[in-house]
Write a protein that holds these residues in place. Structure first.
Motif, PDB file in Angstrom:
ATOM      1  N   ALA A  40      -9.285  12.640   5.026  1.00 54.12           N
ATOM      2  CA  ALA A  40      -9.338  12.352   3.560  1.00 54.12           C
ATOM      3  C   ALA A  40      -8.283  13.047   2.775  1.00 54.12           C
ATOM      4  O   ALA A  40      -7.663  12.291   2.203  1.00 54.12           O
ATOM      5  N   GLN A  85      -1.183  10.714  -0.049  1.00 55.84           N
ATOM      6  CA  GLN A  85      -0.303   9.541  -0.405  1.00 55.84           C
ATOM      7  C   GLN A  85      -0.918   9.155  -1.804  1.00 55.84           C
ATOM      8  O   GLN A  85       0.254   8.599  -2.271  1.00 55.84           O
ATOM      9  N   SER A  86      -1.787   9.115  -2.131  1.00 54.27           N
ATOM     10  CA  SER A  86      -2.158   8.578  -3.530  1.00 54.27           C
ATOM     11  C   SER A  86      -1.359   9.488  -4.672  1.00 54.27           C
ATOM     12  O   SER A  86      -0.632   9.017  -5.804  1.00 54.27           O
ATOM     13  N   ASN A 139      -4.979  10.939   3.014  1.00 51.72           N
ATOM     14  CA  ASN A 139      -5.034   9.740   1.946  1.00 51.72           C
ATOM     15  C   ASN A 139      -4.952  10.321   0.728  1.00 51.72           C
ATOM     16  O   ASN A 139      -4.174   9.541  -0.084  1.00 51.72           O
ATOM     17  N   ARG A 165       0.906  -1.278   0.040  1.00 53.68           N
ATOM     18  CA  ARG A 165      -0.012  -0.026  -0.200  1.00 53.68           C
ATOM     19  C   ARG A 165       0.848   1.390   0.030  1.00 53.68           C
ATOM     20  O   ARG A 165       0.477   2.323  -0.450  1.00 53.68           O
ATOM     21  N   TYR A 198     -10.306  14.197  -6.682  1.00 52.54           N
ATOM     22  CA  TYR A 198     -10.750  13.457  -5.130  1.00 52.54           C
ATOM     23  C   TYR A 198     -10.719  14.619  -4.112  1.00 52.54           C
ATOM     24  O   TYR A 198     -11.781  14.389  -3.217  1.00 52.54           O
ATOM     25  N   GLU A 220      -6.933  -5.126   4.309  1.00 58.49           N
ATOM     26  CA  GLU A 220      -7.351  -4.211   5.144  1.00 58.49           C
ATOM     27  C   GLU A 220      -8.785  -3.973   5.496  1.00 58.49           C
ATOM     28  O   GLU A 220      -9.543  -3.576   6.266  1.00 58.49           O
ATOM     29  N   GLU A 245     -12.864  -0.522  -4.214  1.00 60.67           N
ATOM     30  CA  GLU A 245     -11.332  -1.317  -4.570  1.00 60.67           C
ATOM     31  C   GLU A 245     -11.537  -1.911  -5.817  1.00 60.67           C
ATOM     32  O   GLU A 245     -10.508  -1.800  -6.634  1.00 60.67           O
ATOM     33  N   ASN A 300      -0.613  13.517  10.278  1.00 62.87           N
ATOM     34  CA  ASN A 300      -1.296  12.868  11.605  1.00 62.87           C
ATOM     35  C   ASN A 300      -1.146  13.939  12.729  1.00 62.87           C
ATOM     36  O   ASN A 300      -2.008  14.294  13.624  1.00 62.87           O
ATOM     37  N   TYR A 343      -4.710  -4.029  -0.137  1.00 67.28           N
ATOM     38  CA  TYR A 343      -5.901  -3.284   0.393  1.00 67.28           C
ATOM     39  C   TYR A 343      -7.036  -4.262   0.890  1.00 67.28           C
ATOM     40  O   TYR A 343      -7.905  -3.531   1.711  1.00 67.28           O
ATOM     41  N   GLY A 390       2.937  11.429   6.287  1.00 63.79           N
ATOM     42  CA  GLY A 390       2.002  10.829   7.002  1.00 63.79           C
ATOM     43  C   GLY A 390       1.982  10.993   8.633  1.00 63.79           C
ATOM     44  O   GLY A 390       1.089  11.485   9.045  1.00 63.79           O
TER      45      GLY A 390
END
Ligand SMILES: Nc1ncnc2c1ncn2[C@@H]1O[C@H](COP(=O)(O)OP(=O)(O)OP(=O)(O)O)[C@@H](O)[C@H]1O
Ligand SMILES: [Mg+2]
Lengths: 231, 237, 269
Positions: free
Chosen positions: B165, B171-172, B168, A62, B119, A113, A160, B225, A110, B221
């Motif tokens: 959100a 990270q993408s 995330n 991931r 997104y 999880e 997913e 956080n 993924y 990350g």
């Protein structure tokens, strides 16, 4: 303004890549799901090294880009001599199986999880109720925990699956001529990027739309099943 | 083997250490610029989707549907080929013959920005919907103008609600930079590939690239956080 | 002579009323919630607005702060005519600046407190004075701390709203309204969202404010409070003022049949 003959020609050529796209998605999703069940099991195991392995697996797949995973498998595995001489090599040499392996490993992380989250979200009192009826072990899992978890995890797993359809496009980079591979060829030869983007995009949108419709239907059926049971 | 490996990864003239470090810098820069551009698109998209006129809502809806539903690599191609088609046409009609293309970094930032923005639109929109209408009304009742209300009440709380959100999505975006290797940007994956090709050590170099991605992802990350828990403090009892 | 014990302004037509409303209507689509309200509040009056649920009390109060835009009618706040312009069959705000300024003059206290949850109590109090009224930070801070002391929350100045009880939050919300130095205060069921044991602390603060001679309009279901603290009762029914008068007169009964019914239903509940 729109060049319809060109568009239909593009559509025809692209559709010839559709079976490969679907194959890649279907195979990697099913292999990935099976793997994920193991990974999720390992993550919940009492044996610490298993738990660590599962965590590492999830973290690795991931936390790094899918394209990197594809390259690692496609270019990297050949460096391992024992593997090169094994019976698996005829498969692992093929970009097709490399793509499937990478996609499956990626989605397994993924999905593991998702499974873990869904099982954790099963209300404690429902499990208690099962135990109170004298259920335990596999019976408790099979009759109580898994069905409830399935209902809760289904929607998340649906997204997913949609992500995986999009992810198959990266197989084109290791020479597979699925949808995106064909699109890329058409773009490079005609430079008519906007038309080709629209047609290719529309096919992917249709696929994701069908996929989410299928999951919605599945969810409704489970819901109906549930309601019937209750009555 | 070990000494050879140190040489391979070192910062000397034979080593790949410096190029890899530079490439990691490019990865971070592309991800950051793309994500920030995506914030602009995301706030714009959320504004469209929350607007009253139906036409605007439909535009916002079309934007998120298309760019969340189409593979990212296709979007990269769209900007790569599309950018050069438009630029070349413009230059040629302006009397400069030849073939032109945008720098791959710019293309990458645009592509990541537009996808990330789709997104982020959802992140900002659902965060906005979670706002307490009463608190906005209380601001109005104190004589706050729309702009002041946005600046002092709406924006800080929306950011707070959107942050998980957004983490995330960041990270993408970070991982999506790897796609820019296919249009020639020397980011981590491409640099690792070059090193792998010339040393015939793909396993080693791709593993290093993976480790660097993990480290960057983990570090950013953790930072996010901390920011999240700082911003969440007022809501804890 | 009979009115000697009441605030003189209440009977003195020559002074400018704090709030003057003429022919106020409010429609939501086809339903008319306020059906022509004429109303005067004078400086220093404490007016309780009573009425059954859905009678339009909140709507009326919100119109005075222009959180709701009247559909028709005239509104004067502390002698200043609110610039409402006719367009089609609705009114719209003619001058935003004026409205924003007047809103700080008639501060509003809400049922759900509506403190800004990302700010500490002290920051909540200082927000509007600094950013809307553009007063100096130092002066505002002193004023805010004084108000917190007054409502008994000075030791919670650095706390966030989520860390306070409902009663504390409502006291902070009242303090937030007071720091703007408003000339009038509007309360919309300030104790309805509170646990019974927390109602008293809020009512006490309001009682003190009333005793100071503040101009207050209070929508409430606390009948004892309305009877004992207010200088006047306004009774709304189906969007109209059905009865109006001194609390002692009205609560004694026999003045207005509808009001008596309302009270007796209320006592049964
Ligand atoms: N935004 C709105 N749209 C449509 N109708 C509304 C709106 N706001 C209020 N109403 C209606 O207007 C009427 C009066 O509402 P209002 O809130 O003023 O009553 P209230 O006297 O304050 O009642 P309560 O004691 O329950 O607070 C109600 O019938 C309500 O349904
Ligand atoms: Mg009300």
């Amino acid at each position: 303004m729109l060049d319809w003959p060109f568009l239909t020609d593009v559509l025809g050529q692209l559709l010839s890549g559709l079976p490969l796209t679907l194959q890649l998605a279907a195979l990697s999703l099913s292999i990935g799901f099976a793997l994920a069940v193991f990974v999720a099991g390992a993550a919940g195991s009492a044996f610490a090294p298993l738990r660590w392995a599962a965590k590492a697996h999830v973290e690795l797949f991931r936390g790094t880009p899918l394209l990197l995973q594809i390259f690692l498998i496609y270019y990297g595995l050949g460096q391992i001599a024992p593997l090169r001489h094994s019976a698996l090599w005829p498969f692992l040499r093929e970009p097709y199986w490399c793509a499937i392996l990478a996609l499956a490993l990626n989605t397994s992380a993924y999905t593991a999880e998702i499974i873990r989250g869904a099982i954790q979200a099963v209300p404690a009192h429902e499990i208690e109720a099962g135990r109170a009826c004298g259920m335990s072990g596999l019976l408790l899992r099979r009759r109580i925990i898994w069905p409830i978890a399935l209902r809760q995890g289904l929607a998340v797993y649906g997204s997913e699956a949609i992500l995986m359809i999009k992810a198959t496009s990266l197989a084109s980079i290791i020479t597979l001529t699925e949808l995106t591979g064909i699109a890329h060829k058409l773009i490079s030869s005609t430079y008519r990027i906007f038309e080709i983007f629209i047609v290719t995009g529309a096919i992917y949108l249709a696929l994701t739309f069908l996929m989410s419709a299928a999951f919605a239907l599945l969810e409704r059926q489970l819901q109906a099943h549930h309601a019937h049971r209750r009555a | 083997m070990t000494s050879g490996m140190f040489e391979l990864l070192g910062f000397g003239p034979q080593g790949w250490g410096l190029p890899l470090l530079k490439a990691a810098g490019v990865t971070i820069a592309a991800a950051l610029c793309g994500f920030l551009l995506g914030s602009i698109f995301g706030i714009g998209g959320a504004t469209l989707k929350l607007a009253r006129p139906r036409a605007l809502r439909l535009i916002g809806q079309a934007y998120t549907t298309v760019f969340r539903g189409v593979p990212e690599i296709l979007v990269v191609y769209l900007f790569y080929f599309g950018g050069s088609v438009i630029l070349t046409t413009l230059m040629n009609t302006g009397g400069f013959p030849g073939f032109y293309s945008l720098p791959s970094f710019v293309i990458g930032v645009l592509a990541i920005g537009i996808v990330s923005g789709a997104y982020q639109t959802e992140a900002y929109r659902s965060a906005y919907l979670r706002l307490d209408r009463g608190q906005i009304e209380a601001g109005t009742a104190c004589g706050m103008s729309k702009l002041l209300l946005l600046r002092r009440i709406v924006a800080p709380q929306t950011l707070r609600f959107a942050l998980p959100a957004l983490g995330n999505i960041w990270q993408s975006a970070l991982k999506e930079t790897s796609l820019l290797s296919v249009i020639g940007l020397t980011e981590l994956l491409r640099q690792a590939g070059t090193a792998a090709g010339s040393t015939r050590q793909p396993l080693l170099f791709y593993a290093i690239a993976a480790a660097v991605f993990l480290v960057i992802g983990r570090a950013t990350g953790a930072g996010l956080n901390r920011m999240e828990s700082h911003l969440a403090k007022p809501w804890r009892r | 002579m009979a009115s000697a014990s009441r605030p003189a302004a209440a009977d003195n037509a020559s002074t400018v009323p704090a709030i003057a409303v003429d022919g106020l209507h409010k429609r939501y689509g086809a339903i008319e919630v306020l059906k022509g309200i004429d109303f005067r509040a004078h400086e220093g009056e404490v007016i309780s607005i009573l009425g059954a649920s859905g009678s339009g009390k909140s709507t009326f109060l919100r119109c005075l702060n222009l959180l709701e835009l009247p559909s028709a009618g005239r509104l004067q706040i502390f002698g200043e005519q609110v610039d409402l312009r006719q367009s089609g069959d609705a009114l719209h705000i003619g001058n935003r600046r004026q409205v924003d300024r007047l809103r700080t003059q008639v501060a509003m206290v809400f049922q759900n407190f509506c403190l800004w949850s990302h700010m500490t109590v002290l920051e909540n109090l200082m927000e509007a004075p600094i950013h809307v009224q553009r007063r100096g930070r130092g002066e505002v801070r002193e004023e805010a701390e004084a108000m917190l002391r007054r409502v008994g929350l000075i030791d919670r100045a650095k706390a966030y709203p989520a860390q306070l009880s409902g009663g504390q939050q409502q006291r902070a919300a009242i303090a937030r309204a007071l720091v703007m130095k408003p000339r009038g205060l509007l309360f919309d069921e300030p104790t309805s969202a509170l646990d019974p044991e927390l109602v008293g602390e809020v009512l006490k603060v309001m009682r003190d404010l009333a005793a100071e001679g503040r101009t207050m309009l209070i929508v409430t279901h606390e009948m004892a409070f309305a009877r004992d603290v207010s200088s006047r009762i306004v009774f709304l029914e189906q969007g109209r003022i059905k009865a109006e008068g001194l609390p002692l007169d009205l609560f004694r009964g026999g003045v207005n049949e509808r009001f008596d019914q309302f009270i007796s239903r209320f006592n049964q509940a």
